[in-house]
Design a protein around this motif. Sequence first.
Motif, mmCIF file in Angstrom:
data_model
loop_
_atom_site.group_PDB
_atom_site.id
_atom_site.type_symbol
_atom_site.label_atom_id
_atom_site.label_comp_id
_atom_site.label_asym_id
_atom_site.label_seq_id
_atom_site.Cartn_x
_atom_site.Cartn_y
_atom_site.Cartn_z
ATOM 1 N N GLU A 1 62.443 95.417 -26.126
ATOM 2 C CA GLU A 1 63.471 95.190 -27.140
ATOM 3 C C GLU A 1 63.616 93.686 -27.379
ATOM 4 N N TYR A 2 63.643 93.303 -28.643
ATOM 5 C CA TYR A 2 63.772 91.894 -28.991
ATOM 6 C C TYR A 2 65.246 91.522 -29.143
ATOM 7 N N LEU A 3 65.697 90.563 -28.366
ATOM 8 C CA LEU A 3 67.052 90.036 -28.499
ATOM 9 C C LEU A 3 66.956 88.638 -29.097
ATOM 10 N N PHE A 4 66.980 88.577 -30.417
ATOM 11 C CA PHE A 4 66.891 87.292 -31.107
ATOM 12 C C PHE A 4 68.249 86.596 -31.101
ATOM 13 N N GLU A 5 68.224 85.305 -31.415
ATOM 14 C CA GLU A 5 69.441 84.503 -31.347
ATOM 15 C C GLU A 5 70.499 84.953 -32.348
ATOM 16 N N ASP A 6 70.066 85.564 -33.445
ATOM 17 C CA ASP A 6 71.022 85.994 -34.463
ATOM 18 C C ASP A 6 71.528 87.424 -34.229
ATOM 19 N N ARG A 7 71.294 87.957 -33.037
ATOM 20 C CA ARG A 7 71.787 89.298 -32.708
ATOM 21 C C ARG A 7 73.305 89.330 -32.874
ATOM 22 N N GLU A 8 73.812 90.399 -33.475
ATOM 23 C CA GLU A 8 75.248 90.522 -33.675
ATOM 24 C C GLU A 8 75.967 90.422 -32.335
ATOM 25 N N GLU A 9 77.050 89.649 -32.324
ATOM 26 C CA GLU A 9 77.761 89.382 -31.075
ATOM 27 C C GLU A 9 78.240 90.662 -30.395
ATOM 28 N N LYS A 10 78.778 91.596 -31.155
ATOM 29 C CA LYS A 10 79.263 92.849 -30.574
ATOM 30 C C LYS A 10 78.140 93.610 -29.884
ATOM 31 N N SER A 11 76.970 93.605 -30.510
ATOM 32 C CA SER A 11 75.825 94.314 -29.946
ATOM 33 C C SER A 11 75.370 93.665 -28.643
ATOM 34 N N LEU A 12 75.275 92.336 -28.656
ATOM 35 C CA LEU A 12 74.832 91.618 -27.462
ATOM 36 C C LEU A 12 75.834 91.780 -26.314
ATOM 37 N N LEU A 13 77.113 91.707 -26.654
ATOM 38 C CA LEU A 13 78.142 91.913 -25.634
ATOM 39 C C LEU A 13 78.079 93.321 -25.044
ATOM 40 N N ARG A 14 77.876 94.309 -25.897
ATOM 41 C CA ARG A 14 77.809 95.695 -25.433
ATOM 42 C C ARG A 14 76.647 95.875 -24.448
ATOM 43 N N ILE A 15 75.505 95.281 -24.780
ATOM 44 C CA ILE A 15 74.336 95.372 -23.900
ATOM 45 C C ILE A 15 74.646 94.760 -22.533
ATOM 46 N N MET A 16 75.290 93.603 -22.526
ATOM 47 C CA MET A 16 75.588 92.922 -21.267
ATOM 48 C C MET A 16 76.663 93.649 -20.479
ATOM 49 N N GLU A 17 77.669 94.148 -21.156
ATOM 50 C CA GLU A 17 78.738 94.878 -20.468
ATOM 51 C C GLU A 17 78.206 96.148 -19.820
ATOM 52 N N GLN A 18 77.370 96.887 -20.536
ATOM 53 C CA GLN A 18 76.816 98.127 -19.994
ATOM 54 C C GLN A 18 75.922 97.861 -18.786
ATOM 55 N N ALA A 19 75.293 96.675 -18.774
ATOM 56 C CA ALA A 19 74.411 96.319 -17.660
ATOM 57 C C ALA A 19 75.162 95.575 -16.552
ATOM 58 N N ASP A 20 76.463 95.346 -16.744
ATOM 59 C CA ASP A 20 77.287 94.594 -15.791
ATOM 60 C C ASP A 20 76.671 93.222 -15.515
ATOM 61 N N ALA A 21 76.294 92.532 -16.586
ATOM 62 C CA ALA A 21 75.644 91.230 -16.474
ATOM 63 C C ALA A 21 76.568 90.126 -16.977
ATOM 64 N N ASP A 22 76.856 89.174 -16.104
ATOM 65 C CA ASP A 22 77.623 88.000 -16.510
ATOM 66 C C ASP A 22 76.689 86.919 -17.055
ATOM 67 N N ILE A 23 75.530 86.834 -16.455
ATOM 68 C CA ILE A 23 74.465 85.957 -16.950
ATOM 69 C C ILE A 23 73.232 86.830 -17.119
ATOM 70 N N MET A 24 72.696 86.891 -18.309
ATOM 71 C CA MET A 24 71.501 87.695 -18.558
ATOM 72 C C MET A 24 70.391 86.784 -19.072
ATOM 73 N N CYS A 25 69.313 86.711 -18.307
ATOM 74 C CA CYS A 25 68.152 85.912 -18.694
ATOM 75 C C CYS A 25 67.019 86.845 -19.088
ATOM 76 N N PHE A 26 66.324 86.492 -20.153
ATOM 77 C CA PHE A 26 65.278 87.355 -20.691
ATOM 78 C C PHE A 26 64.265 86.503 -21.457
ATOM 79 N N GLY A 27 63.175 87.122 -21.875
ATOM 80 C CA GLY A 27 62.129 86.435 -22.633
ATOM 81 C C GLY A 27 61.746 87.246 -23.849
#
Length: 257
Positions: A138-164
Amino acid sequence: MRIALFSDIHANLPALEACLKSIEEEKPDAIYCLGDLVGYNIWANEVVNEIKNRKIPTIAGNYDFGIGRMSNDCGCAYKTDHEKANGAVSISLTNALIKDEERAYLRTLPAQIKVEFQLNEDKLNLLLVHGSPRKINEYLFEDREEKSLLRIMEQADADIMCFGHTHKPYHRILNSGTDGQNHFRHAINIGSVGKPKDGNPNGCYLILTINANSSTLDKDSIQVEFVRFDYDIEKAAKAIEESPLPNEYADMLRKGY
């Protein structure tokens, strides 16, 4: 703690060697690799063995996942028939080059790594993935909608999420706090070592600093530094041009796209 993170080497041995030399100079406390060791260049086995020999904790990228299973699908989102044709040459060559032991290593790489810190009577979760916690490609580009990115991190219980995966570095700070209580989360694309796509042909890795005072309550208590490094781009580009790979891949290295 200073943590070095790098990703998306894509069989570019000169870039990996320069990256590791630069990381050694930084003297981090820990090192992690976020995958895509192979594809798009000729040094698949050499890159795998460099990572193995150094015992660097590594997760699988989508290309590693495909090659590990001898698949003809790298999970790449090619947009045109031309890109698909070029990609087919790359994965075919990589499957031909990779040796049994190196393929077995790729097949057994974990999907993600989670590191839980206990700081200030609270936890701070660092999650390392290749594409996203939901899907390896899955591509997480910089312009990803904030709500979507937050939802992904919350569901994964991630405070810091690093990816490529996108090969384009960025750092976004999001606040998922409610009722006036801050909860800052950091989404960090660490860029690419061996195939940058942000217009800068120099390789990229990340230094993440977490200290005794780091907290989800203070967005500035976590430091993020992108490190760009020079490497022998011509050596990597000429290796492509002297192989069955499309010459266009050499141009991509020279221009960073």
